[in-house]
Design a protein around this motif. Structure first.
Motif, PDB file in Angstrom:
ATOM      1  N   ARG A 187       0.925  -1.306   0.085  1.00  0.00           N
ATOM      2  CA  ARG A 187       0.003  -0.099  -0.068  1.00  0.00           C
ATOM      3  C   ARG A 187       0.841   1.094   0.113  1.00  0.00           C
ATOM      4  O   ARG A 187       0.446   2.208  -0.631  1.00  0.00           O
ATOM      5  CB  ARG A 187      -0.841  -0.031   1.277  1.00  0.00           C
ATOM      6  N   LYS A 189       0.896   4.195  -3.037  1.00  0.00           N
ATOM      7  CA  LYS A 189       0.635   5.643  -2.917  1.00  0.00           C
ATOM      8  C   LYS A 189       1.997   6.298  -3.447  1.00  0.00           C
ATOM      9  O   LYS A 189       1.620   7.395  -4.100  1.00  0.00           O
ATOM     10  CB  LYS A 189       0.850   5.694  -1.563  1.00  0.00           C
ATOM     11  N   ILE A 236       1.337   5.609  -7.592  1.00  0.00           N
ATOM     12  CA  ILE A 236       0.143   6.611  -8.042  1.00  0.00           C
ATOM     13  C   ILE A 236       0.407   8.084  -8.490  1.00  0.00           C
ATOM     14  O   ILE A 236      -0.449   8.602  -9.510  1.00  0.00           O
ATOM     15  CB  ILE A 236      -1.118   6.507  -7.034  1.00  0.00           C
ATOM     16  N   LYS A 237       1.265   8.521  -7.702  1.00  0.00           N
ATOM     17  CA  LYS A 237       1.752   9.952  -8.105  1.00  0.00           C
ATOM     18  C   LYS A 237       2.594  10.064  -9.339  1.00  0.00           C
ATOM     19  O   LYS A 237       2.596  11.322  -9.688  1.00  0.00           O
ATOM     20  CB  LYS A 237       2.308  10.498  -6.738  1.00  0.00           C
ATOM     21  N   ILE A 271      -4.422  -2.739  -5.829  1.00  0.00           N
ATOM     22  CA  ILE A 271      -4.406  -1.584  -4.890  1.00  0.00           C
ATOM     23  C   ILE A 271      -4.463  -0.524  -5.468  1.00  0.00           C
ATOM     24  O   ILE A 271      -5.227   0.312  -4.923  1.00  0.00           O
ATOM     25  CB  ILE A 271      -3.228  -1.907  -3.935  1.00  0.00           C
ATOM     26  N   ILE A 272      -3.734  -0.320  -6.667  1.00  0.00           N
ATOM     27  CA  ILE A 272      -3.766   0.730  -7.526  1.00  0.00           C
ATOM     28  C   ILE A 272      -4.968   1.099  -8.067  1.00  0.00           C
ATOM     29  O   ILE A 272      -5.698   2.271  -7.980  1.00  0.00           O
ATOM     30  CB  ILE A 272      -2.599   0.832  -8.481  1.00  0.00           C
ATOM     31  N   SER A 323      -7.851   0.142  -6.870  1.00  0.00           N
ATOM     32  CA  SER A 323      -8.875   0.450  -5.833  1.00  0.00           C
ATOM     33  C   SER A 323      -8.673   1.903  -5.487  1.00  0.00           C
ATOM     34  O   SER A 323      -9.459   2.528  -4.685  1.00  0.00           O
ATOM     35  CB  SER A 323      -8.640  -0.357  -4.531  1.00  0.00           C
ATOM     36  N   GLU A 324      -7.833   2.664  -5.580  1.00  0.00           N
ATOM     37  CA  GLU A 324      -7.377   4.040  -5.289  1.00  0.00           C
ATOM     38  C   GLU A 324      -7.980   4.919  -6.386  1.00  0.00           C
ATOM     39  O   GLU A 324      -7.856   6.319  -6.342  1.00  0.00           O
ATOM     40  CB  GLU A 324      -5.990   4.169  -5.128  1.00  0.00           C
ATOM     41  N   LYS A 332      -9.882   7.391  -8.718  1.00  0.00           N
ATOM     42  CA  LYS A 332     -10.981   8.249  -7.939  1.00  0.00           C
ATOM     43  C   LYS A 332     -12.092   8.470  -9.247  1.00  0.00           C
ATOM     44  O   LYS A 332     -13.345   8.697  -8.862  1.00  0.00           O
ATOM     45  CB  LYS A 332     -10.443   9.684  -7.550  1.00  0.00           C
ATOM     46  N   CYS A 343     -11.968   3.698 -13.266  1.00  0.00           N
ATOM     47  CA  CYS A 343     -11.685   2.704 -12.467  1.00  0.00           C
ATOM     48  C   CYS A 343     -12.400   1.156 -13.019  1.00  0.00           C
ATOM     49  O   CYS A 343     -11.930   0.335 -12.987  1.00  0.00           O
ATOM     50  CB  CYS A 343     -12.269   3.010 -11.148  1.00  0.00           C
ATOM     51  N   PRO A 402     -12.465  -1.182  -4.974  1.00  0.00           N
ATOM     52  CA  PRO A 402     -12.419   0.212  -5.449  1.00  0.00           C
ATOM     53  C   PRO A 402     -13.061   1.018  -4.487  1.00  0.00           C
ATOM     54  O   PRO A 402     -14.330   0.734  -4.204  1.00  0.00           O
ATOM     55  CB  PRO A 402     -13.109   0.280  -6.882  1.00  0.00           C
ATOM     56  N   LYS A 403     -12.612   2.020  -4.023  1.00  0.00           N
ATOM     57  CA  LYS A 403     -13.192   3.085  -2.967  1.00  0.00           C
ATOM     58  C   LYS A 403     -14.305   3.929  -3.700  1.00  0.00           C
ATOM     59  O   LYS A 403     -15.509   4.113  -3.205  1.00  0.00           O
ATOM     60  CB  LYS A 403     -12.238   3.919  -2.319  1.00  0.00           C
TER      61      LYS A 403
END
Length: 256
Positions: free
Chosen positions: A66, A70, A73-74, A98-99, A101-102, A104, A109, A131-132
């Protein structure tokens, strides 16, 4: 004619360059993952996921994945990594979900989820994909879930059931959803386990509405009894309800 041939060759070269860049990024990510390797964890997790060869595990704990996700992703490289499929290692697939799921943007997504689902080959990666952004788009999500539930791929089907369990057992619950699940017929262990998990969780959240499904018998003895077992193990279901559920356990095989 010459101009058309030149344009075609240039396009091919561009495609080749793009492919090279994707896999260069993938190799860089792989190198970073091996720097985080925990061989004790590798040996442990590989025993829990028998559908994946032990050699395909690097051995990275989820918190570290995780944290790395993070960072990735940037960077622009994240999308290149997502498109460098298939991955070789289990841990690369874990990082991948994990990517996703982040992400937006809902449409983006969904696109990345659908792109990756056919590559999932184990229950852990399947269940890690959550995915959130789906929480904000239940109406739009439902049509995709219906498609996933029609899939002949084990983990796409499992994922669809999981998404119904995660997003449609509370205020957006409708009796048509368990009706969709109970119609699924398969001999696949990892699908039937998710069906049992779904109904056990549904009993905890919507007991009165779900109980008739158990009383009528889920159309598979193993799944039916596993549902009851998981429900009885739940701390969210009262003792008296658990005792009644035990009485519904099927001892003889039946067909429906």
């Amino acid at each position: 004619m010459m101009e058309e041939m030149l344009e075609f060759r240039l396009a091919v070269l561009d495609d080749v360059q793009e492919i090279k860049e994707k896999y260069m990024i993938a190799d860089e990510v792989k190198d970073e993952l091996f720097k985080m390797q925990d061989t004790d964890y590798r040996d442990l997790i590989s025993k829990l996921i028998p559908t994946v060869d032990k050699e395909m595990f690097i051995g990275i704990r989820i918190p570290k994945l995780r944290e790395y996700a993070k960072q990735l992703i940037k960077k622009d490289e994240a999308i290149e990594f997502l498109h460098a499929l298939p991955h070789k290692y289990f841990d690369e697939n874990q990082l991948h979900v994990i990517i996703i799921s982040e992400i937006k943007d809902f449409k983006n997504c969904i696109d990345e989820t659908n792109r990756f689902l056919p590559y999932i080959d184990n229950w852990a990666t399947c269940d890690q994909l959550s995915p959130k952004v789906f929480k904000k788009y239940h109406k739009e999500l439902l049509c995709y879930i219906r498609e996933w539930l029609k899939s002949d791929k084990i983990y796409t089907l499992r994922f669809g059931i999981g998404m119904l369990m995660e997003h449609f057992l509370d205020e957006d619950f409708d009796i048509i959803y368990p009706e969709m699940i109970v119609k699924i017929r398969t001999d696949e262990y990892y699908v039937n386990m998710m069906i049992a998990w779904y109904f056990a969780t549904a009993l905890a959240k919507q007991y009165e509405k779900i109980l008739p499904f158990i009383e009528n018998g889920i159309p598979d003895k193993w799944t039916h009894n596993k549902t009851i077992q998981k429900a009885v193990e739940s701390y969210r279901i009262s003792t008296d309800k658990k005792e009644y559920l035990k009485e519904l356990k099927i001892k003889k095989a039946y067909t429906k």
